[in-house]
Each structure stands twice: as structure tokens, then as C-alpha cells.
Design an enzyme around this catalytic site. Structure first.
Site, PDB file in Angstrom:
ATOM      1  N   GLU A  51       0.833  -1.210   0.000  1.00 45.39           N
ATOM      2  CA  GLU A  51       0.000   0.000   0.000  1.00 45.39           C
ATOM      3  C   GLU A  51       0.865   1.257   0.000  1.00 45.39           C
ATOM      4  O   GLU A  51       0.539   2.252  -0.638  1.00 45.39           O
ATOM      5  CB  GLU A  51      -0.951   0.002   1.203  1.00 45.39           C
ATOM      6  CG  GLU A  51      -2.150  -0.913   1.046  1.00 45.39           C
ATOM      7  CD  GLU A  51      -3.022  -0.577  -0.151  1.00 45.39           C
ATOM      8  OE1 GLU A  51      -3.054   0.592  -0.565  1.00 45.39           O
ATOM      9  OE2 GLU A  51      -3.660  -1.496  -0.701  1.00 45.39           O
ATOM     10  N   GLY A  95      10.840   5.995  -6.413  1.00 42.09           N
ATOM     11  CA  GLY A  95      10.697   7.443  -6.244  1.00 42.09           C
ATOM     12  C   GLY A  95       9.990   7.814  -4.948  1.00 42.09           C
ATOM     13  O   GLY A  95       9.687   6.950  -4.118  1.00 42.09           O
ATOM     14  N   TYR A 134      -6.054   7.245   4.017  1.00 37.44           N
ATOM     15  CA  TYR A 134      -6.295   6.197   3.012  1.00 37.44           C
ATOM     16  C   TYR A 134      -5.567   4.901   3.396  1.00 37.44           C
ATOM     17  O   TYR A 134      -6.165   3.822   3.422  1.00 37.44           O
ATOM     18  CB  TYR A 134      -5.849   6.644   1.606  1.00 37.44           C
ATOM     19  CG  TYR A 134      -5.711   5.448   0.712  1.00 37.44           C
ATOM     20  CD1 TYR A 134      -6.854   4.812   0.217  1.00 37.44           C
ATOM     21  CD2 TYR A 134      -4.464   4.856   0.461  1.00 37.44           C
ATOM     22  CE1 TYR A 134      -6.758   3.649  -0.520  1.00 37.44           C
ATOM     23  CE2 TYR A 134      -4.360   3.697  -0.272  1.00 37.44           C
ATOM     24  CZ  TYR A 134      -5.507   3.103  -0.769  1.00 37.44           C
ATOM     25  OH  TYR A 134      -5.410   1.938  -1.475  1.00 37.44           O
ATOM     26  N   ASP A 152      -9.242   6.146  -2.235  1.00 37.61           N
ATOM     27  CA  ASP A 152      -8.125   6.683  -3.014  1.00 37.61           C
ATOM     28  C   ASP A 152      -8.709   7.422  -4.223  1.00 37.61           C
ATOM     29  O   ASP A 152      -9.922   7.622  -4.316  1.00 37.61           O
ATOM     30  CB  ASP A 152      -7.162   5.554  -3.437  1.00 37.61           C
ATOM     31  CG  ASP A 152      -7.798   4.581  -4.416  1.00 37.61           C
ATOM     32  OD1 ASP A 152      -9.021   4.690  -4.673  1.00 37.61           O
ATOM     33  OD2 ASP A 152      -7.080   3.717  -4.947  1.00 37.61           O
TER      34      ASP A 152
END
Ligand code: SF4
Length: 368
Positions: A51, A95, A134, A152
């Protein structure tokens, strides 16, 4: 704006809607390494890692990195015991390194405060570093079966259309949260949460919603009104500010390049970069920067005859864009012993936690 009756309607249709959604999901669900097989309990650590990786990164990219990461840090204890540098190194290619730092801090907190076991509730998970509303809801539902719908971007789109919400995003978020709470699934909550996300990703797509094959079209207000592709409405985006810096490519005669580590807080915290000037709001003149005798952070790291590498590098962060001008010195820098200096030859760049910005700068200078 959806009226209180939209929330009542959501609660009313929830059982039938989830029934249709789960029947559809059982037919299309993808086998993903962090997803439990049907009827099997989920691995909470795998759910958590996936997640966090899936925030701002696509499933195909996460698929390339997830296996290696959980092999290297096999559980929350192993992750907590690892050096941050090793975690950042393993995060390369994903990233947004803030997530890796948050995940590492989370593991340490779970070990120190919770005996190594993740809290099971949304409230408990929300107290951990790097966990927003979330992720707390997604992990609670998928890993622990808590009846909650994680919202989301995909789920925001589905809810906006299902209930024909006319408030633009992001102002609509509290309203969408109320609708999600009213729709909270009591049966197979983890699968229902993933089914709703999957519906948004595969069917209720941003530009071309697949209403004709949608399993919940019978309940969809936007589809009935012929407005599916027009929703959700969005507030106009604010312009992204520009920042500027000059990076110095310093090389020794053996080819090694000089790097330094960024501060432990702020953008790209603890990541490795070329020595650079302070990031400013206005373009910087290379000539003036080289001649400057001001603070160390706004001048070149060594005295040298600098040559500008033609062009520049532009890198877009979430809240601003950075333009980097690169100056290259002659390959005769000497190794001045300093704890802040990191020298690496190009064949050993892989041993450093290089963010994509540094990789772009090296590529621009012909070194990657
Ligand atoms: Fe989305 Fe169309 Fe399904 Fe409505 S009917 S939820 S707009 S795909």
C-alpha cells in the site's frame, strides 16, 4: 452537493451493490504477490509495504520492486533493524523516498511501542508515521478485515459518479468520506475495498468510463444522467512554482565523482546528490555563483575552471519544479578528507541511494 438522502441511499443500496461488486471482482481479480489467495488470510506486512509502494507508483513498477524488498526485509522486525541507507537503496526505482523513510520509522515504532505487531484498527494505524487516512483504512480492511472503505483517487471517482456529486475536488472529500462510511462493507471488507479500487482502475476510468460493462451501473446516478465522463469536477490547478540551482560535477583523475548527502529533513532528505547551490526562486548566473564568496551553500565546492554543460535538467516535484544547470570541472580534483564527501566511480554508482533527480543530472552530464 449530495444531500443527506444520498448518504441514506448509500446505506440502503450497500448490501446489493457490494454483492454485485464482489461477484464481478471474483471473476477479474489479479493475482498480485501482496494479495492473499481467495479464502486465505492476508500477510499484514506485505499489505502494508504494497500500500505504501502503491501511493504515487503504478502496479507494474511496484511489481518489479516488491519481491526484492520483502526478500531483503522479510518482516517488520527486519525492516526496523535495517539501516535507513539500505532501505533507501532498496527503494530505488520507486521514487518519492519520503515513503521509504516513513515506512522505516513506522517499523521502528511498531517494534518499540507495539511489540512488533501492527495495530488492527484505523485509529491505531493512523498514529504511525507515514500512514494517512487512506493507507490506514486500506490496511485495516485488507489485512485485518475491518469494515471500512478506503478512499483513493479511483474510489473518489467511483463515488462521485455513483452519487452524482457536484462539489469539485478536493472540496468534495468530506462528502465522499461520508458516502464511503455509509457504504462500508460488512461482508468480505478487504475484498470489497479492493474491488472498489479495481473497478475505478479497470472500468470506471477517468476519461472513458466503461458503463456498458460496469457491474454497478444499475445504481449509478451519473450514468443515468448521461454525465459519467464529466465527473468528478475538479477545482482549477494552481500554477507550480519554479526553483533553480547549479550542480557541480567534480571528478578525480581516476574518474570518481564527488557526491554529498542531503540534510536528514526536507525534500530528498538523506539522499545523495552532486554538490549544488541553494535552491532559489530566481535563475542563478553560473559566472556570479563561481565568483561568489558568500555562504558555502551558494558557491562552488572547489576552485576550478568550470564549463557549463549545454542545456539544463528540469525535474518536477509535487509542489514545485526545479531547473538544474550543470557545471563541469577538469578531471583533476583532489580528495580532501571530509566526512561529508562521497567519491564514487561510475561503475559503483549503484551502491548509492541516488534519487531520480541525481540520475537525471548525471545522464545530462553524460555519466549514466
Ligand atoms: Fe462508473 Fe459508469 Fe460504473 Fe457509474 S456506471 S460507476 S460511471 S463505470
Amino acid at each position: 452537493m449530495s444531500s443527506p438522502s444520498a448518504v441514506q441511499r448509500a446505506a440502503l443500496i450497500a448490501p446489493e451493490l457490494h454483492g454485485a461488486l464482489l461477484a464481478w471482482y471474483d471473476g477479474v481479480r489479479r493475482d498480485l504477490p501482496w494479495r492473499a489467495a481467495p479464502g486465505q488470510p492476508a500477510n499484514a506486512y506485505h499489505v502494508l509495504v504494497s500500500e505504501i509502494m502503491l501511493q504515487q507508483t503504478t502496479v507494474p513498477t511496484v511489481l518489479q520492486r516488491f519481491g526484492g524488498f520483502v526478500q531483503r526485509f522479510s518482516d517488520i522486525d527486519a525492516l526496523a533493524a535495517a539501516d535507513l541507507d539500505d532501505v533507501l537503496h532498496a527503494w530505488q526505482g520507486l521514487g518519492y523516498y519520503r515513503r521509504a523513510r516513513g515506512l522505516h520509522a513506522l517499523a521502528r515504532k511498531v517494534v518499540s511501542d507495539h511489540g512488533g505487531a501492527l495495530p488492527h484498527t484505523v485509529e491505531g494505524l493512523s498514529t504511525l508515521p507515514g500512514i494517512g487516512p487512506y493507507t490506514a483504512a486500506a490496511v485495516a480492511a485488507i489485512a485485518f478485515g475491518t469494515p471500512v472503505l478506503a478512499v483513493d483517487g479511483n474510489v473518489e471517482r467511483v463515488l462521485s459518479r455513483l452519487f452524482e456529486v457536484d462539489t469539485p475536488l478536493p472540496a468534495a472529500r468530506p462528502e465522499l468520506r461520508r458516502l464511503a462510511d455509509a457504504l462500508a462493507p460488512s461482508v468480505r471488507p478487504g475484498d470489497a475495498a479492493q474491488a472498489t479500487m479495481e473497478l475505478g482502475a479497470l472500468v470506471c476510468r477517468p476519461r472513458s468510463p466503461g458503463c456498458l460493462t460496469c457491474p454497478i451501473s444499475a445504481w449509478c446516478a451519473a450514468q443515468a444522467a448521461g454525465r459519467a465522463a464529466d465527473l468528478p469536477l475538479k477545482s482549477p490547478k494552481r500554477e507550480r512554482p519554479e526553483r533553480f540551482t547549479i550542480a557541480f560535477l567534480v571528478r578525480r583523475q581516476d574518474g570518481a565523482v564527488l557526491f554529498r548527502k542531503r540534510p536528514p529533513t526536507g525534500v530528498l532528505a538523506s539522499m545523495v546528490e552532486l554538490p549544488s547551490t541553494r535552491w532559489s526562486d530566481t535563475p542563478q548566473e553560473p559566472g556570479a555563483v563561481i565568483a561568489s564568496s558568500a555562504q558555502a551553500e551558494s558557491r562552488s565546492p572547489v576552485a576550478a575552471a568550470w564549463h557549463r554543460v549545454p542545456g539544463s535538467v528540469r525535474h518536477v516535484f509535487t509542489h514545485f519544479a526545479l531547473t538544474v544547470t550543470v557545471l563541469r570541472g577538469p578531471p583533476d580534483a583532489v580528495d580532501v578528507p571530509s566526512s561529508e564527501q562521497i567519491w564514487r566511480r561510475p561503475d559503483a554508482f549503484g551502491s548509492l541511494a541516488l534519487p531520480s533527480l541525481t540520475k537525471k543530472v548525471l545522464a545530462h552530464a553524460g555519466l549514466a
